[in-house]
Enzyme design. Sequence first.
Site: not given
Length: 259
Positions: A67, A135, A137, A142
């Site tokens: 990413d 979270d 991810h 996400e």
Amino acid sequence: MEVVIVAGAEAVADAGASIVATQVAAVPDSTLGLATGSSPLGVYRSLIERHRNGDLSFLLCEAVMLDEYVGLPPDHAQAYRTVIRRDLIDSIDLPLDRLHSPDVAAADVAASCTRYDALVRSLGVDIQLLGIGSDGHLAFNEPGSSLASSTRIKTLTDRTRADNARFFDDLDEVPRHVITQGLGTIMEAAHLVLLATGSAKAAPIAAAVEGPVSAMCPASVLQFHPHVTVIVDEAAASQLQLTDYYCETLAHKPSWQRH
Ligand code: GLP
């Protein structure tokens, strides 16, 4: 899914680096999937050390990144391509033109995402290193991300921006947008290696490894992959339910079983 629970961060790094080193020794022109964030740093340090000792060469390898932030200048200290060069690439012999990352400066971002996705799939990633967000991810997928997604532009959650603010002077400097390999892209890699240390990762690791498969915990998609190694220290493993079973399995792993 193989869950390897070790004593601490150093052992996580050593186990992760050993998997990469074994792969590169067996297949010198391997394609390695690299992650950013704190989790793989120990693995990178260990790989650099093995390279400096003359035990490991990346000369024939390709490397693909997961990413990249959109909106940071390419030479920004926190642009992921800069980060991975600083943390690994500039200290090993992998030629820079074989380090691939999303082109966030392209005029046509959608076309750039499609091109990058095709490149990653055509290279065929042998080992993909992964961290996990608080979270759940993976890369920058996400919660709510399609479990079949391809490389695309995503908007970061407030939580991820706050988590990553530690790398910037100010929360406002953390970009809102990124290009990330999709979960479907990541799932194409032959071997996925998820690294996590510390108690802050205990809940996302438990959700990813033992929870229901759900877009609410993107890393839970790993349960559908045939070859995943989760390497965690005791703190990151502390909310797993099947700890005894994982340890028993590892202690009696037959020599013929693959890495
Ligand atoms: C970022 C990266 C992820 C990484 C996550 C966790 O959001 N895009 O690839 O897994 O952070 O980072 P850390 O390892 O620093 O906890």
